[in-house]
Design an enzyme around this catalytic site. Sequence first.
Site, mmCIF file in Angstrom:
data_model
loop_
_atom_site.group_PDB
_atom_site.id
_atom_site.type_symbol
_atom_site.label_atom_id
_atom_site.label_comp_id
_atom_site.label_asym_id
_atom_site.label_seq_id
_atom_site.Cartn_x
_atom_site.Cartn_y
_atom_site.Cartn_z
ATOM 1 N N ASP A 44 0.840 -1.196 0.000
ATOM 2 C CA ASP A 44 0.000 0.000 0.000
ATOM 3 C C ASP A 44 0.877 1.248 0.000
ATOM 4 O O ASP A 44 1.660 1.468 0.925
ATOM 5 C CB ASP A 44 -0.896 0.003 1.241
ATOM 6 C CG ASP A 44 -1.781 1.240 1.311
ATOM 7 O OD1 ASP A 44 -2.945 1.146 0.889
ATOM 8 O OD2 ASP A 44 -1.313 2.292 1.788
ATOM 9 N N TYR A 49 2.898 10.083 -0.722
ATOM 10 C CA TYR A 49 3.981 9.538 0.094
ATOM 11 C C TYR A 49 5.345 9.801 -0.522
ATOM 12 O O TYR A 49 6.367 9.747 0.178
ATOM 13 C CB TYR A 49 3.824 8.025 0.290
ATOM 14 C CG TYR A 49 2.600 7.583 1.039
ATOM 15 C CD1 TYR A 49 1.755 8.486 1.687
ATOM 16 C CD2 TYR A 49 2.267 6.232 1.102
ATOM 17 C CE1 TYR A 49 0.623 8.058 2.358
ATOM 18 C CE2 TYR A 49 1.143 5.794 1.779
ATOM 19 C CZ TYR A 49 0.315 6.705 2.395
ATOM 20 O OH TYR A 49 -0.804 6.266 3.058
ATOM 21 N N LYS A 74 -2.965 5.778 -4.229
ATOM 22 C CA LYS A 74 -4.065 6.685 -3.916
ATOM 23 C C LYS A 74 -3.930 8.021 -4.639
ATOM 24 O O LYS A 74 -2.810 8.505 -4.857
ATOM 25 C CB LYS A 74 -4.130 6.941 -2.402
ATOM 26 C CG LYS A 74 -4.119 5.679 -1.550
ATOM 27 C CD LYS A 74 -4.128 5.995 -0.077
ATOM 28 C CE LYS A 74 -3.798 4.771 0.750
ATOM 29 N NZ LYS A 74 -2.357 4.442 0.737
ATOM 30 N N HIS A 107 -7.810 9.434 -1.737
ATOM 31 C CA HIS A 107 -7.087 9.445 -0.462
ATOM 32 C C HIS A 107 -7.874 10.113 0.668
ATOM 33 O O HIS A 107 -7.886 9.634 1.802
ATOM 34 C CB HIS A 107 -5.728 10.139 -0.654
ATOM 35 C CG HIS A 107 -4.701 9.712 0.336
ATOM 36 N ND1 HIS A 107 -3.352 9.715 0.056
ATOM 37 C CD2 HIS A 107 -4.798 9.264 1.607
ATOM 38 C CE1 HIS A 107 -2.685 9.300 1.114
ATOM 39 N NE2 HIS A 107 -3.533 9.012 2.071
ATOM 40 N N LEU A 189 -1.861 -0.247 14.495
ATOM 41 C CA LEU A 189 -1.268 -0.372 15.831
ATOM 42 C C LEU A 189 -1.282 0.955 16.579
ATOM 43 O O LEU A 189 -0.657 1.084 17.641
ATOM 44 C CB LEU A 189 0.164 -0.904 15.736
ATOM 45 C CG LEU A 189 0.323 -2.239 14.993
ATOM 46 C CD1 LEU A 189 1.803 -2.605 14.873
ATOM 47 C CD2 LEU A 189 -0.450 -3.353 15.690
ATOM 48 N N ILE A 227 -2.685 -2.976 7.207
ATOM 49 C CA ILE A 227 -1.444 -2.698 6.479
ATOM 50 C C ILE A 227 -0.397 -2.133 7.440
ATOM 51 O O ILE A 227 -0.022 -0.964 7.349
ATOM 52 C CB ILE A 227 -1.686 -1.733 5.294
ATOM 53 C CG1 ILE A 227 -2.576 -0.543 5.727
ATOM 54 C CG2 ILE A 227 -2.292 -2.470 4.109
ATOM 55 C CD1 ILE A 227 -2.657 0.564 4.688
ATOM 56 N N SER A 230 6.604 -1.394 8.902
ATOM 57 C CA SER A 230 7.839 -1.557 9.657
ATOM 58 C C SER A 230 8.987 -1.585 8.669
ATOM 59 O O SER A 230 8.837 -2.065 7.546
ATOM 60 C CB SER A 230 7.831 -2.847 10.478
ATOM 61 O OG SER A 230 9.062 -2.996 11.164
ATOM 62 N N ARG A 235 10.365 -7.505 12.616
ATOM 63 C CA ARG A 235 8.984 -7.091 12.891
ATOM 64 C C ARG A 235 8.073 -7.378 11.708
ATOM 65 O O ARG A 235 6.885 -7.654 11.894
ATOM 66 C CB ARG A 235 8.947 -5.610 13.265
ATOM 67 C CG ARG A 235 9.529 -5.342 14.643
ATOM 68 C CD ARG A 235 9.488 -3.893 15.004
ATOM 69 N NE ARG A 235 10.089 -3.649 16.313
ATOM 70 C CZ ARG A 235 10.421 -2.456 16.776
ATOM 71 N NH1 ARG A 235 10.206 -1.376 16.032
ATOM 72 N NH2 ARG A 235 10.966 -2.330 17.969
ATOM 73 N N ASN A 239 4.769 -9.551 12.269
ATOM 74 C CA ASN A 239 3.425 -9.122 11.873
ATOM 75 C C ASN A 239 2.742 -10.169 10.998
ATOM 76 O O ASN A 239 1.542 -10.410 11.136
ATOM 77 C CB ASN A 239 3.494 -7.778 11.156
ATOM 78 C CG ASN A 239 3.880 -6.635 12.081
ATOM 79 O OD1 ASN A 239 3.797 -6.743 13.295
ATOM 80 N ND2 ASN A 239 4.330 -5.533 11.502
#
Length: 273
Positions: A44, A49, A74, A107, A189, A227, A230, A235, A239
């Site tokens: 994703d 970004y 997006k 978005h 998280l 999604i 890390s 990790r 996950n």
Amino acid sequence: MIPTIALNDDHLMPQLGFGVFQVPDDDAHRAVATALDAGYRSIDTAAVYGNEAGVGRAIAESGLDRGDLFITTKLWVDGLSRDGVRPGLEASLERLGLGSVDLYLIHWPAPATDSYLAAWEGMEEVRDLGLARSIGVSNFLPEHLQRIVDLGGAVPVVNQVELHPALQNRETIAANTSHGIATEAWSPLGQGAALTDPVVAEIAEAHGVTPAQVVLAWHLQQGRIVIPKSVTPARMTENLEATRVVLRERDLEALDGLDRGARTGPDPENFNG
């Protein structure tokens, strides 16, 4: 084995994917390469970004068949018009080095502009052109979803929203469910805050798993797409292992009780880019 969710257009989406929000382009290249090697198949990203090129390099270098991957990007708010969607997606595809994406999302609704309805018509067009296999939205509230549904055309397949134990967005989840829209959690998280909660820690200890695995299993068992992000290989693997964790009903209820409306990101009601 990562479970899949059947979207309302009959396409399948991996229920656990890999997010790259706030990951610089070069770091995204390395992180996505590591994630793909670890077994992730859903990635994703987003135009805003600034790391689609890095994601694309990792995909190209992976050697994986395109049909085995699920790539989401997006449309940013500056493209919220019927004529803005296709150029926005084509620019993303060029950066990604792909001919199409599996899922394209608006978005943010940017409600002050009142442009997301026109943009949705553009989203239907890029889907029909084969540039995006599925189309959906992100950060849409129930009233925004209702207006799209009232257009009488395609219903979004996904609504990706901030969702974690401290912000459970129940009204939006209910609206998603009523329209047959899958709920996808970003910041699943709570930017790590959920991992230090005593309730989460107690459940993790009882099951012999990590707090992150508890929270991700809570999402997964309630049918949500997640999604987590890390850049640490251990990790990433941790996950993925959340798909093997089975929580008890009392665990789910305890986690459901942690909601306190605590956002880590903007409020969609007044965020306009």
